[in-house]
Design a protein around this motif. Structure first.
Motif, PDB file in Angstrom:
ATOM      1  N   THR A  10     -15.924   0.880  21.636  1.00  0.00           N
ATOM      2  CA  THR A  10     -16.639   1.648  22.668  1.00  0.00           C
ATOM      3  C   THR A  10     -18.133   1.609  22.392  1.00  0.00           C
ATOM      4  OG1 THR A  10     -16.250   3.603  21.342  1.00  0.00           O
ATOM      5  CG2 THR A  10     -14.788   3.298  23.221  1.00  0.00           C
ATOM      6  N   ASP A  15     -17.475   4.184  27.394  1.00  0.00           N
ATOM      7  CA  ASP A  15     -16.163   4.142  26.738  1.00  0.00           C
ATOM      8  C   ASP A  15     -15.423   2.842  26.969  1.00  0.00           C
ATOM      9  OD1 ASP A  15     -16.661   6.582  25.976  1.00  0.00           O
ATOM     10  OD2 ASP A  15     -15.276   7.622  27.358  1.00  0.00           O
ATOM     11  N   ASN A  16     -15.668   2.235  28.143  1.00  0.00           N
ATOM     12  CA  ASN A  16     -14.864   1.063  28.501  1.00  0.00           C
ATOM     13  C   ASN A  16     -15.573  -0.270  28.234  1.00  0.00           C
ATOM     14  OD1 ASN A  16     -16.738   1.458  30.414  1.00  0.00           O
ATOM     15  ND2 ASN A  16     -15.396   1.085  32.170  1.00  0.00           N
ATOM     16  N   ALA A  18     -16.928  -2.835  25.279  1.00  0.00           N
ATOM     17  CA  ALA A  18     -16.866  -3.128  23.841  1.00  0.00           C
ATOM     18  C   ALA A  18     -18.040  -4.013  23.441  1.00  0.00           C
ATOM     19  CB  ALA A  18     -15.559  -3.842  23.527  1.00  0.00           C
ATOM     20  N   ASN A  50      -8.273  -0.130  27.287  1.00  0.00           N
ATOM     21  CA  ASN A  50      -9.437   0.720  27.568  1.00  0.00           C
ATOM     22  C   ASN A  50     -10.719  -0.080  27.749  1.00  0.00           C
ATOM     23  OD1 ASN A  50      -7.906   3.028  27.372  1.00  0.00           O
ATOM     24  ND2 ASN A  50      -8.052   2.968  25.117  1.00  0.00           N
ATOM     25  N   ILE A  51     -10.668  -1.348  27.303  1.00  0.00           N
ATOM     26  CA  ILE A  51     -11.894  -2.158  27.389  1.00  0.00           C
ATOM     27  C   ILE A  51     -11.919  -2.912  28.712  1.00  0.00           C
ATOM     28  CG2 ILE A  51     -13.150  -4.105  26.355  1.00  0.00           C
ATOM     29  CD1 ILE A  51     -12.043  -3.195  23.623  1.00  0.00           C
TER      30      ILE A  51
END
Ligand code: 3H9
Length: 711
Positions: A10, A15-16, A18, A50-51
């Motif tokens: 993150t 948050d999404n 990388a 999540n990425i």
């Protein structure tokens, strides 16, 4: 040891998004661990739900500066770079490169394989592979023409010269140019993350390379072929004898004749062939030889820190002194130029101004830079004005009494910590140092003409020079953009001492019956930038004549430089008298063979009792000149005048036009094998019966041990 590649799942405030963080000092080269690390990080990021997007970011002073050149001599290890780049490009989540510093070779290719590129101002992009005898081997010859056009690709790839992102603004290479420079790297990261967020908001997908357009209509194709041919013809002359530029053009041509996957396979084939070539080995050797020169062999544990040099003086405003003053001014150092009379000073400063104007007219320098440089140069006729300078370079007449008188005077007026350097080409600097009360602060700084252009600087340590002085002179050379090589005192130091052997054989061959053009053509054919006799005419045959007259160590042999000395005594001094080894048109200065010179040489040979022959081959000329260099280089190494064989190569590559794709004389000796070198030298010794061809004991010793000069 920490891994050079880390996936940070993150990013700050995202948050999404990388970050693939690469940290492989000093230049983030794509070593095996980095290649593997990037593949692992991409795989991990793809699996992580999540990425949504991936930023590729580097620690240190630059984004990736290319493949790891040290690995090229070893067995290649998977994953290879094309595979890594394919993984990045085929990633289902957008990949964005955050560019700064010098994005070169495989680094630039990696950036091109990313779906988007963000850069700060001043970032340099380049494909310098040809300078290493290679072509871009991970898509550079395919992606660059597809993204930015064939012409730019041909220009960048065949020259190897990096360009600033600002200059490439209109080519669609950079998607977002940030208005700060690389000193603010945090800003680069923040802005790249913001860019990634916006992509996601706008639902921008990954841009898979196979979708890149490279569709040219038949007219455009014809124009592109023509362009390739023009580059081929130009480079056949400019990079004479080199394979890589021609292979690069062939590969670029495939970008509009073949589908991407086929063209990539061909590119890899060209790359692998170049990588295994002797030319690339020699050019990689040259790269590391030049880096190595900066590493001084220190006797103690402590490495001195160079003294900061902010003001200097140059004694003598002639061609050499003026060129040296320009080197300092170009590096932002203020220079006081000292001459004996106001009229000489005015002449010298005017000549400098003219050289700067020429640089500006050719687009090499901006007007602003020229003005800055000129403002840094002042003139004086009074030694007292040099009291506060940090360093002085003397570039006056080449006679010991003149130099000693100048150094004694400098010693009296300059502050005690000032370094006193001489630009002498031949004279014993130990003797010059003795004219001062600070011999430890005396050093040679031997520039090559034209000083503001030539890359080479021989930094000559006398037996008194202290480590601090030597380190400072070396660092100053680097600041001026020179390849500085530390050498010790002997007649002619390294370069000119070897050049004397090379010139000796060229002259001897003339007396034996070769013509000047035969000697010069053979050497140009071999790869030298110019033939030795044309060079001699250009610089003035009388310069070497005077140096030989003053040299007390000169061999007592009338055949030694017999042809050159005879021509000088006949008033043929070279280009300046329109006659030397050749004749020169008075208006155009065009060189042409001169029967009169040949007659004079032949008559001189008869006078000296030399029997001429007409069976001198190009191969004999090439071997005699080059093996004379190698043999003298071996003596120089044995006597520790140079610290390393690679230093000798760096000198010859940067000061004497030795072909880079042959790596320098000592590298070349290793390449053809010491057995051949020693056997041929012995053959020349037998044939000539003279003492010049005594095999250097070091060569015999290495041969007996089965070693190379570079070992
Ligand atoms: C390539 O990428 C092929 C691909 O197309 C295909 C592959 C399949 N590798 O110059 P510096 C070392 S070919 C290993 O003093 P600067 C250098 O030896 C490659 N080492 O710094 C020195 O080591 P040391 C294309 C490298 O700030 C140290 O780094 N790329 C490499 O004045 C510092 O170097 C190039 O040709 C490397 N690639 O200049 C780029 N690069 O400290 C070559 C540097 O032990 N490099 N080192 O002496 C450069 O042009 C300059 O080093 C650079 C930095 C401009 C990056």
């Amino acid at each position: 040891m920490t891994a050079p590649v880390r996936l940070i799942p993150t990013a700050p405030n995202a948050d999404n998004i990388a970050i693939i963080n690469i940290d492989n000092p000093p230049v983030n080269a794509l070593s095996h661990a980095v290649r593997q690390g990037v593949i692992d990080a991409i795989t991990q990021a793809e699996q992580d739900e999540n990425i949504a997007a991936i930023v590729i970011y580097c620690q240190g002073k630059t984004f990736i500066a290319g493949a790891d050149i040290k690995e090229f001599g070893k067995t290649p290890k998977e994953p290879h770079l094309p595979e890594v780049l394919q993984r990045i490009n085929q990633c289902s989540k957008p990949t964005i490169a955050a560019l700064f510093g010098t994005v070169l070779g495989g680094g630039f290719e990696l950036a091109l394989a990313c779906h988007y590129r963000v850069a700060v101002r001043g970032t340099k992009l380049g494909l310098p592979e040809v300078t290493l005898g290679l072509i871009p081997g991970a898509g550079g010859t395919q992606l660059l023409p597809r993204i930015a056009g064939v012409e730019l690709a041909l220009t960048m790839i065949t020259s190897g010269k990096p360009q600033k992102v600002e200059q490439l603004d209109s080519y669609g290479i950079i998607d977002f140019l940030i208005n700060t420079d690389s000193s603010n790297k945090e800003h680069l990261l923040t802005e790249t993350i913001l860019f990634a967020k916006q992509l996601l908001e706008k639902n921008h997908a990954s841009k898979i390379i196979t979708q890149l357009p490279m569709i040219l209509d038949s007219e455009q194709k014809e124009a592109a072929h023509l362009l390739c041919q023009q580059f081929r013809d130009k480079l056949a002359k400019k990079s004479r004898g080199q394979q890589a530029p021609q292979s690069a053009i062939n590969s670029i041509e495939n970008s509009f004749t073949l589908p991407l996957n086929e063209a990539m396979v061909k590119e890899r084939e060209y790359f692998v062939a170049c990588r295994g070539s002797t030319q690339s080995r020699a050019m990689r050797h040259a790269f590391f030889a030049e880096k190595m020169t900066a590493k001084l062999m220190h006797s103690g544990d402590t490495k001195p820190t160079p003294t900061d040099i902010t003001s200097v003086a140059v004694i003598g405003a002639g061609t050499m002194g003026g060129g040296i003053a320009m080197c300092f001014a170009n590096a932002g150092i203020s220079v006081s130029l000292l001459e004996m009379s106001q009229s000489n000073l005015a002449k010298g400063i005017n000549a400098i101004a003219k050289r700067y104007q020429q640089a500006e007219a050719r687009g090499i320098m901006t007007k602003q830079k020229v003005n800055q440089c000129m403002a840094l140069i002042t003139g004086t006729c009074d030694y007292q004005d040099l009291a506060q300078v940090d360093l002085v370079v003397e570039a006056a007449f080449e006679t010991m009494p003149v130099k000693q008188q100048i150094f004694s005077q400098l010693d009296k007026v300059c502050k005690p910590e000032a370094i006193l350097a001489s630009n002498t080409s031949y004279l014993d600097i130990d003797e010059i140092a003795k004219a001062t009360t600070r011999p430890e602060k005396v050093v040679g700084m031997h520039f090559f003409s034209p000083a503001n252009i030539m890359k080479l600087l021989e930094v000559v340590a006398t037996k008194y020079t202290d480590a601090q002085t030597l380190t400072t002179a070396m660092a100053l050379g680097k600041k001026m953009g020179k390849i500085s090589v530390a050498v010790k005192v002997c007649y002619g130091f390294v370069g000119n001492r070897m050049y004397a052997c090379y010139g000796r054989e060229a002259n001897m061959l003339l007396l034996e019956g070769a013509t000047p053009q035969q000697v010069d053509n053979a050497m140009v054919q071999w790869g030298m930038a110019m033939g030795p006799l044309a060079v001699n005419d250009m610089s003035g045959i009388d310069i070497g004549y005077q140096a030989r007259q003053a040299n007390t160590e000169r061999p007592d042999d009338p055949t030694y430089f017999g042809a050159a000395d005879m021509l000088v005594e006949a008033g043929r001094l070279g280009q300046k008298t329109h006659a030397g080894f050749y004749q020169y048109d008075e208006k155009t200065n065009k060189r042409s063979p001169d029967d009169a010179a040949i007659k004079l040489i032949n008559a001189h040979a008869t006078k000296l009792g030399i029997k001429q022959r007409n069976d001198i081959s190009d191969e004999e000329i090439q071997q005699r000149l080059i093996f004379a260099l190698i043999n003298e280089g071996a003596y120089i190494l044995e006597q520790k005048i140079a610290s390393r064989a690679s230093d000798i190569d760096a000198i010859w590559l940067n000061g004497y036009g030795f072909p880079r794709h042959l790596g320098g004389p000592m590298c070349y000796a290793d390449e053809i094998g010491l057995e051949t070198v020693v056997a041929t030298i012995k053959k020349f010794q037998q044939q000539s019966g003279n003492t010049y061809w005594q095999v250097a004991p070091l060569l015999e010793q290495l041969l007996a041990q089965g070693k190379k000069i570079s070992d």
